[in-house]
Motif scaffolding. Structure first.
Motif, PDB file in Angstrom:
ATOM      1  N   THR A 138       0.929  -1.300   0.080  1.00 23.51           N
ATOM      2  CA  THR A 138      -0.143   0.058   0.001  1.00 23.51           C
ATOM      3  C   THR A 138       0.731   1.238   0.057  1.00 23.51           C
ATOM      4  O   THR A 138       0.602   2.295  -0.734  1.00 23.51           O
ATOM      5  CB  THR A 138      -0.965  -0.030   1.205  1.00 23.51           C
ATOM      6  OG1 THR A 138      -1.738  -1.253   1.418  1.00 23.51           O
ATOM      7  CG2 THR A 138      -1.842   1.229   1.190  1.00 23.51           C
ATOM      8  N   MET A 139       1.798   1.216   0.806  1.00 26.11           N
ATOM      9  CA  MET A 139       2.830   2.317   0.851  1.00 26.11           C
ATOM     10  C   MET A 139       3.393   2.725  -0.526  1.00 26.11           C
ATOM     11  O   MET A 139       3.585   3.934  -1.094  1.00 26.11           O
ATOM     12  CB  MET A 139       3.921   2.277   1.971  1.00 26.11           C
ATOM     13  CG  MET A 139       3.564   2.463   3.408  1.00 26.11           C
ATOM     14  SD  MET A 139       4.672   2.003   4.350  1.00 26.11           S
ATOM     15  CE  MET A 139       5.877   3.485   4.118  1.00 26.11           C
ATOM     16  N   ALA A 140       3.800   1.425  -1.278  1.00 25.64           N
ATOM     17  CA  ALA A 140       4.587   1.587  -2.268  1.00 25.64           C
ATOM     18  C   ALA A 140       3.786   2.129  -3.353  1.00 25.64           C
ATOM     19  O   ALA A 140       4.102   2.878  -4.302  1.00 25.64           O
ATOM     20  CB  ALA A 140       5.044   0.076  -2.537  1.00 25.64           C
ATOM     21  N   CYS A 141       2.344   1.897  -3.297  1.00 27.57           N
ATOM     22  CA  CYS A 141       1.565   2.120  -4.527  1.00 27.57           C
ATOM     23  C   CYS A 141       1.125   3.770  -4.312  1.00 27.57           C
ATOM     24  O   CYS A 141       1.145   4.428  -5.120  1.00 27.57           O
ATOM     25  CB  CYS A 141       0.090   1.419  -4.280  1.00 27.57           C
ATOM     26  SG  CYS A 141       0.372  -0.163  -5.178  1.00 27.57           S
ATOM     27  N   LEU A 142       0.982   4.121  -3.154  1.00 28.66           N
ATOM     28  CA  LEU A 142       0.459   5.570  -2.900  1.00 28.66           C
ATOM     29  C   LEU A 142       1.727   6.335  -3.136  1.00 28.66           C
ATOM     30  O   LEU A 142       1.872   7.300  -3.974  1.00 28.66           O
ATOM     31  CB  LEU A 142       0.214   5.616  -1.196  1.00 28.66           C
ATOM     32  CG  LEU A 142      -0.941   5.126  -0.985  1.00 28.66           C
ATOM     33  CD1 LEU A 142      -1.259   5.378   0.549  1.00 28.66           C
ATOM     34  CD2 LEU A 142      -2.046   5.732  -1.634  1.00 28.66           C
ATOM     35  N   HIS A 143       2.958   5.950  -2.750  1.00 24.09           N
ATOM     36  CA  HIS A 143       4.425   6.938  -2.771  1.00 24.09           C
ATOM     37  C   HIS A 143       4.561   6.829  -4.502  1.00 24.09           C
ATOM     38  O   HIS A 143       5.157   7.783  -4.936  1.00 24.09           O
ATOM     39  CB  HIS A 143       5.679   6.443  -2.203  1.00 24.09           C
ATOM     40  CG  HIS A 143       5.276   6.394  -0.670  1.00 24.09           C
ATOM     41  ND1 HIS A 143       4.749   7.766  -0.343  1.00 24.09           N
ATOM     42  CD2 HIS A 143       5.495   5.712   0.342  1.00 24.09           C
ATOM     43  CE1 HIS A 143       4.758   7.658   1.088  1.00 24.09           C
ATOM     44  NE2 HIS A 143       5.039   6.383   1.590  1.00 24.09           N
ATOM     45  N   GLY A 144       4.301   5.450  -5.267  1.00 29.48           N
ATOM     46  CA  GLY A 144       4.637   5.693  -6.585  1.00 29.48           C
ATOM     47  C   GLY A 144       3.526   6.488  -7.316  1.00 29.48           C
ATOM     48  O   GLY A 144       3.773   7.248  -8.520  1.00 29.48           O
ATOM     49  N   LEU A 145       2.423   6.454  -7.080  1.00 28.41           N
ATOM     50  CA  LEU A 145       1.315   7.317  -7.464  1.00 28.41           C
ATOM     51  C   LEU A 145       1.833   8.855  -7.484  1.00 28.41           C
ATOM     52  O   LEU A 145       1.702   9.563  -8.523  1.00 28.41           O
ATOM     53  CB  LEU A 145       0.079   7.049  -7.067  1.00 28.41           C
ATOM     54  CG  LEU A 145      -1.236   7.917  -7.508  1.00 28.41           C
ATOM     55  CD1 LEU A 145      -1.232   7.948  -8.819  1.00 28.41           C
ATOM     56  CD2 LEU A 145      -2.438   7.725  -6.748  1.00 28.41           C
ATOM     57  N   ARG A 146       2.051   9.084  -6.164  1.00 25.83           N
ATOM     58  CA  ARG A 146       2.620  10.674  -6.164  1.00 25.83           C
ATOM     59  C   ARG A 146       3.701  10.964  -6.704  1.00 25.83           C
ATOM     60  O   ARG A 146       3.911  12.056  -7.341  1.00 25.83           O
ATOM     61  CB  ARG A 146       2.670  10.763  -4.416  1.00 25.83           C
ATOM     62  CG  ARG A 146       3.121  12.174  -4.086  1.00 25.83           C
ATOM     63  CD  ARG A 146       3.222  12.223  -2.735  1.00 25.83           C
ATOM     64  NE  ARG A 146       3.753  13.985  -2.401  1.00 25.83           N
ATOM     65  CZ  ARG A 146       4.105  14.443  -1.129  1.00 25.83           C
ATOM     66  NH1 ARG A 146       4.188  13.657  -0.073  1.00 25.83           N
ATOM     67  NH2 ARG A 146       4.434  15.746  -1.053  1.00 25.83           N
ATOM     68  N   ALA A 147       4.830   9.930  -6.763  1.00 29.95           N
ATOM     69  CA  ALA A 147       5.865  10.232  -7.441  1.00 29.95           C
ATOM     70  C   ALA A 147       5.507  10.589  -8.876  1.00 29.95           C
ATOM     71  O   ALA A 147       5.857  11.671  -9.573  1.00 29.95           O
ATOM     72  CB  ALA A 147       7.126   9.045  -7.583  1.00 29.95           C
ATOM     73  N   ALA A 180      11.025   1.850  -1.975  1.00 31.10           N
ATOM     74  CA  ALA A 180      11.233   2.906  -2.796  1.00 31.10           C
ATOM     75  C   ALA A 180      11.448   2.043  -4.257  1.00 31.10           C
ATOM     76  O   ALA A 180      10.824   2.390  -5.251  1.00 31.10           O
ATOM     77  CB  ALA A 180      12.581   3.611  -2.773  1.00 31.10           C
ATOM     78  N   ALA A 181      12.137   0.835  -4.122  1.00 31.58           N
ATOM     79  CA  ALA A 181      11.874  -0.133  -5.306  1.00 31.58           C
ATOM     80  C   ALA A 181      10.359  -0.275  -5.864  1.00 31.58           C
ATOM     81  O   ALA A 181      10.206  -0.269  -6.999  1.00 31.58           O
ATOM     82  CB  ALA A 181      12.613  -1.455  -5.010  1.00 31.58           C
ATOM     83  N   MET A 182       9.744  -0.869  -4.955  1.00 38.67           N
ATOM     84  CA  MET A 182       8.261  -1.078  -5.343  1.00 38.67           C
ATOM     85  C   MET A 182       7.630   0.195  -5.768  1.00 38.67           C
ATOM     86  O   MET A 182       6.794   0.060  -6.851  1.00 38.67           O
ATOM     87  CB  MET A 182       7.452  -1.807  -4.213  1.00 38.67           C
ATOM     88  CG  MET A 182       7.845  -3.238  -3.666  1.00 38.67           C
ATOM     89  SD  MET A 182       6.988  -3.695  -2.465  1.00 38.67           S
ATOM     90  CE  MET A 182       5.297  -4.257  -3.314  1.00 38.67           C
TER      91      MET A 182
END
Length: 71
Positions: free
Chosen positions: A27-36, A53-55
């Protein structure tokens, strides 16, 4: 009271470490990837733990909009 306080502290520490909970990590990876991807700044992900970060980078790459083909 000390036992309750100690138990609460352990739960807080466990919640802050997503490695033990794959669903939290994902979940954290999805949210941070979307924001990035929305900010178009993948270097922003460098501040997170390496596994997050990798995910997140993989999520951001999946969200990249391909250029339309020209004929």
């Amino acid at each position: 009271m000390r036992m309750l306080y100690g138990r609460g502290q352990r739960q807080v520490q466990a919640a802050q470490q997503p490695e033990g909970h794959p669903e939290v990590l994902f979940t954290m990876a999805c949210l941070h990837g979307l924001r990035a991807r929305l900010c178009e700044d993948l270097s922003w992900l460098d501040r997170f733990p390496p596994e997050v970060a990798a995910m997140a980078r993989r999520v951001a790459e999946c969200l990249e909009v391909p250029e339309p083909a020209t004929t």
